[in-house]
Scaffold this motif. Structure first.
Motif, PDB file in Angstrom:
ATOM      1  N   ASP A 279      10.360  -8.600   4.384  1.00 22.39           N
ATOM      2  CA  ASP A 279      11.790  -7.814   3.828  1.00 22.39           C
ATOM      3  C   ASP A 279      11.803  -9.044   3.134  1.00 22.39           C
ATOM      4  OD1 ASP A 279      12.393  -6.129   4.882  1.00 22.39           O
ATOM      5  OD2 ASP A 279      13.672  -6.905   6.466  1.00 22.39           O
ATOM      6  N   GLU A 280      11.783 -10.415   3.058  1.00 21.39           N
ATOM      7  CA  GLU A 280      11.946 -11.365   2.369  1.00 21.39           C
ATOM      8  C   GLU A 280      10.523 -11.405   0.651  1.00 21.39           C
ATOM      9  OE1 GLU A 280      10.634 -15.649   4.002  1.00 21.39           O
ATOM     10  OE2 GLU A 280      10.747 -16.139   1.593  1.00 21.39           O
ATOM     11  N   CYS A 281       9.660 -10.628   1.159  1.00 24.68           N
ATOM     12  CA  CYS A 281       8.305 -10.105   0.218  1.00 24.68           C
ATOM     13  C   CYS A 281       8.920  -9.323  -0.595  1.00 24.68           C
ATOM     14  CB  CYS A 281       7.073 -10.056   0.612  1.00 24.68           C
ATOM     15  SG  CYS A 281       6.055 -10.496  -0.926  1.00 24.68           S
ATOM     16  N   GLN A 282       9.599  -8.266   0.284  1.00 24.96           N
ATOM     17  CA  GLN A 282       9.642  -6.789  -0.812  1.00 24.96           C
ATOM     18  C   GLN A 282      10.411  -6.743  -1.737  1.00 24.96           C
ATOM     19  OE1 GLN A 282       9.646  -3.200   1.823  1.00 24.96           O
ATOM     20  NE2 GLN A 282       7.466  -4.539   2.644  1.00 24.96           N
ATOM     21  N   ASN A 283      12.631  -7.945  -1.093  1.00 26.15           N
ATOM     22  CA  ASN A 283      13.550  -8.584  -1.544  1.00 26.15           C
ATOM     23  C   ASN A 283      12.789  -8.584  -2.868  1.00 26.15           C
ATOM     24  OD1 ASN A 283      14.952  -6.840  -0.444  1.00 26.15           O
ATOM     25  ND2 ASN A 283      15.667  -8.955   1.268  1.00 26.15           N
ATOM     26  N   LYS A 284      12.120  -9.594  -3.026  1.00 23.77           N
ATOM     27  CA  LYS A 284      12.105 -10.684  -4.088  1.00 23.77           C
ATOM     28  C   LYS A 284      10.889  -9.483  -5.121  1.00 23.77           C
ATOM     29  CE  LYS A 284      10.006 -14.931  -2.971  1.00 23.77           C
ATOM     30  NZ  LYS A 284      10.317 -16.083  -2.170  1.00 23.77           N
ATOM     31  N   LEU A 285      10.226  -8.440  -4.702  1.00 24.08           N
ATOM     32  CA  LEU A 285       9.862  -7.480  -5.890  1.00 24.08           C
ATOM     33  C   LEU A 285      10.653  -6.939  -6.009  1.00 24.08           C
ATOM     34  CD1 LEU A 285       6.130  -6.530  -4.035  1.00 24.08           C
ATOM     35  CD2 LEU A 285       6.474  -7.942  -5.585  1.00 24.08           C
ATOM     36  N   LYS A 286      11.956  -6.326  -5.267  1.00 23.31           N
ATOM     37  CA  LYS A 286      13.192  -5.595  -5.447  1.00 23.31           C
ATOM     38  C   LYS A 286      13.861  -6.057  -6.513  1.00 23.31           C
ATOM     39  CE  LYS A 286      13.068  -3.417  -1.566  1.00 23.31           C
ATOM     40  NZ  LYS A 286      13.908  -2.680   0.471  1.00 23.31           N
ATOM     41  N   GLU A 287      13.437  -7.178  -6.208  1.00 27.34           N
ATOM     42  CA  GLU A 287      15.035  -8.123  -7.720  1.00 27.34           C
ATOM     43  C   GLU A 287      14.240  -7.644  -8.713  1.00 27.34           C
ATOM     44  OE1 GLU A 287      14.985 -12.241  -6.564  1.00 27.34           O
ATOM     45  OE2 GLU A 287      15.969 -11.738  -4.393  1.00 27.34           O
ATOM     46  N   LYS A 288      13.206  -7.658  -8.841  1.00 32.55           N
ATOM     47  CA  LYS A 288      12.355  -8.014 -10.424  1.00 32.55           C
ATOM     48  C   LYS A 288      12.202  -6.277 -10.792  1.00 32.55           C
ATOM     49  CE  LYS A 288      11.605 -12.078 -10.328  1.00 32.55           C
ATOM     50  NZ  LYS A 288      11.993 -13.305 -11.841  1.00 32.55           N
ATOM     51  N   ASN A 289      12.587  -5.284  -9.787  1.00 32.49           N
ATOM     52  CA  ASN A 289      12.309  -3.570 -10.320  1.00 32.49           C
ATOM     53  C   ASN A 289      11.175  -3.359 -10.042  1.00 32.49           C
ATOM     54  OD1 ASN A 289      15.028  -2.687 -10.589  1.00 32.49           O
ATOM     55  ND2 ASN A 289      15.062  -3.868 -12.551  1.00 32.49           N
ATOM     56  N   ALA A 290       9.735  -4.124  -9.310  1.00 35.41           N
ATOM     57  CA  ALA A 290       8.249  -4.295  -9.557  1.00 35.41           C
ATOM     58  C   ALA A 290       8.435  -2.986  -8.927  1.00 35.41           C
ATOM     59  CB  ALA A 290       8.144  -5.595  -8.580  1.00 35.41           C
ATOM     60  N   VAL A 291       6.651  -2.207  -9.792  1.00 35.95           N
ATOM     61  CA  VAL A 291       6.014  -0.982  -9.252  1.00 35.95           C
ATOM     62  C   VAL A 291       4.811  -2.100  -8.781  1.00 35.95           C
ATOM     63  CG1 VAL A 291       4.567   0.826 -10.194  1.00 35.95           C
ATOM     64  CG2 VAL A 291       7.098   0.876 -10.504  1.00 35.95           C
ATOM     65  N   LEU A 292       4.396  -1.431  -7.433  1.00 38.62           N
ATOM     66  CA  LEU A 292       3.865  -2.508  -6.926  1.00 38.62           C
ATOM     67  C   LEU A 292       2.537  -1.842  -7.207  1.00 38.62           C
ATOM     68  CD1 LEU A 292       2.360  -4.497  -5.137  1.00 38.62           C
ATOM     69  CD2 LEU A 292       3.003  -3.167  -3.444  1.00 38.62           C
ATOM     70  N   VAL A 293       0.848  -1.909  -7.322  1.00 35.29           N
ATOM     71  CA  VAL A 293      -0.107  -1.208  -7.968  1.00 35.29           C
ATOM     72  C   VAL A 293      -0.728  -1.113  -6.593  1.00 35.29           C
ATOM     73  CG1 VAL A 293      -2.374  -0.924  -9.288  1.00 35.29           C
ATOM     74  CG2 VAL A 293       0.264  -1.693 -10.206  1.00 35.29           C
ATOM     75  N   PRO A 294      -1.280  -0.562  -6.203  1.00 35.71           N
ATOM     76  CA  PRO A 294      -2.703  -0.629  -4.374  1.00 35.71           C
ATOM     77  C   PRO A 294      -4.008  -1.283  -5.291  1.00 35.71           C
ATOM     78  CG  PRO A 294      -1.639   1.228  -5.306  1.00 35.71           C
ATOM     79  CD  PRO A 294      -1.014   0.430  -5.828  1.00 35.71           C
ATOM     80  N   HIS A 295      -4.327  -1.747  -4.529  1.00 39.77           N
ATOM     81  CA  HIS A 295      -5.779  -1.151  -4.733  1.00 39.77           C
ATOM     82  C   HIS A 295      -6.934  -1.952  -3.495  1.00 39.77           C
ATOM     83  CE1 HIS A 295      -5.627  -5.539  -5.137  1.00 39.77           C
ATOM     84  NE2 HIS A 295      -5.089  -6.488  -5.780  1.00 39.77           N
ATOM     85  N   GLY A 296      -8.290  -1.518  -3.610  1.00 36.30           N
ATOM     86  CA  GLY A 296      -9.125  -2.188  -1.753  1.00 36.30           C
ATOM     87  C   GLY A 296      -8.399  -3.272  -0.832  1.00 36.30           C
ATOM     88  N   THR A 297      -8.030  -4.275  -1.919  1.00 28.89           N
ATOM     89  CA  THR A 297      -7.482  -5.220  -0.871  1.00 28.89           C
ATOM     90  C   THR A 297      -6.386  -4.775   0.172  1.00 28.89           C
ATOM     91  OG1 THR A 297      -8.364  -7.089  -2.030  1.00 28.89           O
ATOM     92  CG2 THR A 297      -7.055  -7.767  -0.559  1.00 28.89           C
ATOM     93  N   LEU A 298      -5.056  -4.112  -0.526  1.00 24.20           N
ATOM     94  CA  LEU A 298      -4.234  -3.403   0.215  1.00 24.20           C
ATOM     95  C   LEU A 298      -4.591  -2.244   1.349  1.00 24.20           C
ATOM     96  CD1 LEU A 298      -1.428  -3.901  -0.184  1.00 24.20           C
ATOM     97  CD2 LEU A 298      -1.145  -1.061  -1.163  1.00 24.20           C
ATOM     98  N   ILE A 299      -5.847  -2.181   0.626  1.00 27.62           N
ATOM     99  CA  ILE A 299      -6.175  -0.626   2.147  1.00 27.62           C
ATOM    100  C   ILE A 299      -7.075  -1.813   3.144  1.00 27.62           C
ATOM    101  CG2 ILE A 299      -8.200   0.741   2.440  1.00 27.62           C
ATOM    102  CD1 ILE A 299      -5.806   2.114   0.397  1.00 27.62           C
TER     103      ILE A 299
END
Ligand code: AMP
Length: 341
Positions: free
Chosen positions: A59-79
Motif C-alpha cells: 500500500d505504501e508504494c501504491q499510495n505514493k504513486l496514487k498521490e502523483k496520479n501515476a499511470v504505471l507503464v508495465p514492461h517485461g520486468t513486471l511480468i
C-alpha cells in the motif's frame, strides 16, 4: 495532473524520456542497487526507492504513486518478477490491458489467443513421445530464453530435461512447453494499437541476439559435436531490421487480427504496445511463436523513431513517447479509463 511511472529496468529510460518529451512528470520505482544509474538522467523527476520490485505490491508504494496520479507503464520486468495475480491486484492505473498480461505468461492461454488471431503458430507437441522432428523446449513465463533447449528425439529430450532438473532450473516435464522448431530469419514485429482512434500503427522490427545459441553458429560443426553444454536463448541485445516492403501488408493484417481476437477473448482487448514474434521461412511465410502484450525492450533501438514511425510522424516517435502521447490525448478527451485498466 497525471504522471507516468515505471519500474527501473527493461525500457524505463525510453518510457520516461518519452513521457518527459510529452510534458509529464516522471516517476521511477527504483531498486537501491540501480539508483546511481538512474540518477544520471535528468528527465526522471522522482525516484521511489525500494529494496525489491515486489514492494510495488505494498500500500505504501501504491499510495505514493496514487498521490502523483501515476499511470504505471508495465514492461517485461513486471511480468517476469510478479505473478499474474499480483499484477492484477495492483491498484494503480496500468497502461493498456493488465488482464492480457496473464495470457502472455501462460503458454496454454498464449497459444489459444494466437490461434484465435489466425496466426501461423508452430505446432505444439503435448507429449515428448511424439517428438518426430526438431522441437524447442521452453520454460513457462518470461524466462528470457534461459534454459530453453532443442531436441529431435524423445531420448535427447529426456537427457537435456534431466540436466535442467539437476541444475535446479525446472522441476519436471510440466515446466516445459514443446514446440516445433522453424528455421529462418527471426523478426520481432512491434505495434501500437489505440482504442481511441481504433488504429493500428506498425512501429518497427528488431532482431534479438541470444546467448549462446548465436555463439554456436561461430563454432565449426566438428567442434560443436564435442560441446556438452546446452545452449540457451538468453536475450543480450537487440538490433534493428527493415522488412521487404512486400511483407508489410501481411504484417498489418497479422497485427489487426491479433487486436480483433484480443477484443473477443480478453476485454478491453490489446490496447497500447505489443509485439508479435516469429520467424520468416524460406518462402517468406511467418511462423509466430510468441507475443508480448506490452512494450518490448526491442523498442529501445528506436528512441529517436524507426524507419516506420518516420512514415507516420513528422517528429521522432519512440514507443515510450507514443504511450505518453496516448495518455495526453485520452486526458484531453476525458477518456483516460479507455486506455488504462
Ligand atoms: P520465446 O521465449 O518463445 O520468445 O523464445 C525465445 C527464443 O527462442 C526466440 O527468440 C527464438 O530465438 C527461439 N524460438 C522460440 N520458438 C521458436 C520456434 N518455434 N522456432 C524457432 N525458434 C524459436
Amino acid at each position: 495532473m497525471t504522471s507516468i511511472a515505471t519500474l527501473g529496468s527493461h525500457c524505463a529510460l525510453q518510457v520516461l524520456k518519452g513521457a518527459k518529451d510529452e510534458g509529464f512528470t516522471t516517476l521511477l520505482v527504483c531498486e537501491k542497487k540501480r539508483e546511481s544509474l538512474y540518477r544520471r538522467f535528468s528527465f526522471i523527476d522522482e525516484l521511489i526507492m525500494v529494496d525489491s520490485f515486489s514492494e510495488i505490491l505494498t500500500d505504501e508504494c501504491q499510495n505514493k504513486l496514487k498521490e502523483k496520479n501515476a499511470v504505471l507503464v508495465p514492461h517485461g520486468t513486471l511480468i517476469s518478477q510478479m505473478t499474474s495475480d499480483e499484477i492484477e491486484s495492483i491498484n494503480v492505473p496500468i497502461f493498456g490491458n493488465k488482464w492480457i498480461l496473464r495470457w502472455e505468461s501462460d503458454r496454454v492461454m498464449k497459444e489459444k489467443l494466437m490461434l484465435e488471431s489466425k496466426l501461423n503458430v508452430p505446432k505444439s507437441v503435448k507429449n515428448p513421445k511424439d517428438i518426430k522432428r526438431l522441437v524447442i523446449a521452453k520454460r513457462h513465463g518470461a524466462a528470457g530464453g534461459k534454459g530453453y533447449f532443442m531436441a529431435s528425439s524423445e531420448d535427447e529430450y529426456n537427457r537435456k530435461r534431466d540436466k535442467l532438473i539437476s541444475q535446479g532450473l525446472i522441476k519436471d516435464d510440466s515446466d516445459l512447453y514443446l514446440q516445433e522448431y522453424h528455421s529462418g530469419v527471426l523478426a520481432y514485429l512491434q505495434f501500437f494499437y489505440s482504442p481511441i482512434t481504433e488504429e493500428l500503427e506498425f512501429f518497427g522490427v528488431d532482431k534479438r541476439h541470444e546467448s549462446d545459441i548465436e555463439g554456436l553458429g561461430r563454432i565449426p560443426a566438428k567442434e560443436q559435436l564435442d560441446i556438452d553444454e546446452i545452449p540457451s536463448f538468453n536475450v543480450i541485445a537487440n538490433s534493428p531490421l527493415v522488412l521487404r516492403e512486400s511483407l508489410l501488408e501481411k504484417v498489418y493484417s497479422m497485427g489487426e487480427s491479433f487486436v480483433e481476437a484480443s477484443k473477443r477473448l480478453v476485454t478491453p482487448g490489446m490496447n497500447g504496445p505489443f509485439c508479435i514474434e516469429g520467424v520468416y521461412d524460406q518462402d517468406a511465410n511467418f511462423f509466430s511463436f510468441e507475443f508480448s502484450a506490452r512494450i518490448v525492450a526491442g523498442t529501445n533501438i528506436f528512441m529517436e523513431g524507426s524507419p516506420y514511425t518516420a512514415l507516420l510522424y513528422d517528429e521522432p516517435m519512440s514507443m515510450g513517447r507514443r504511450i505518453a502521447r496516448e495518455v495526453k490525448i485520452a486526458e484531453s478527451k476525458n477518456m483516460l479509463e479507455k486506455i488504462v485498466t
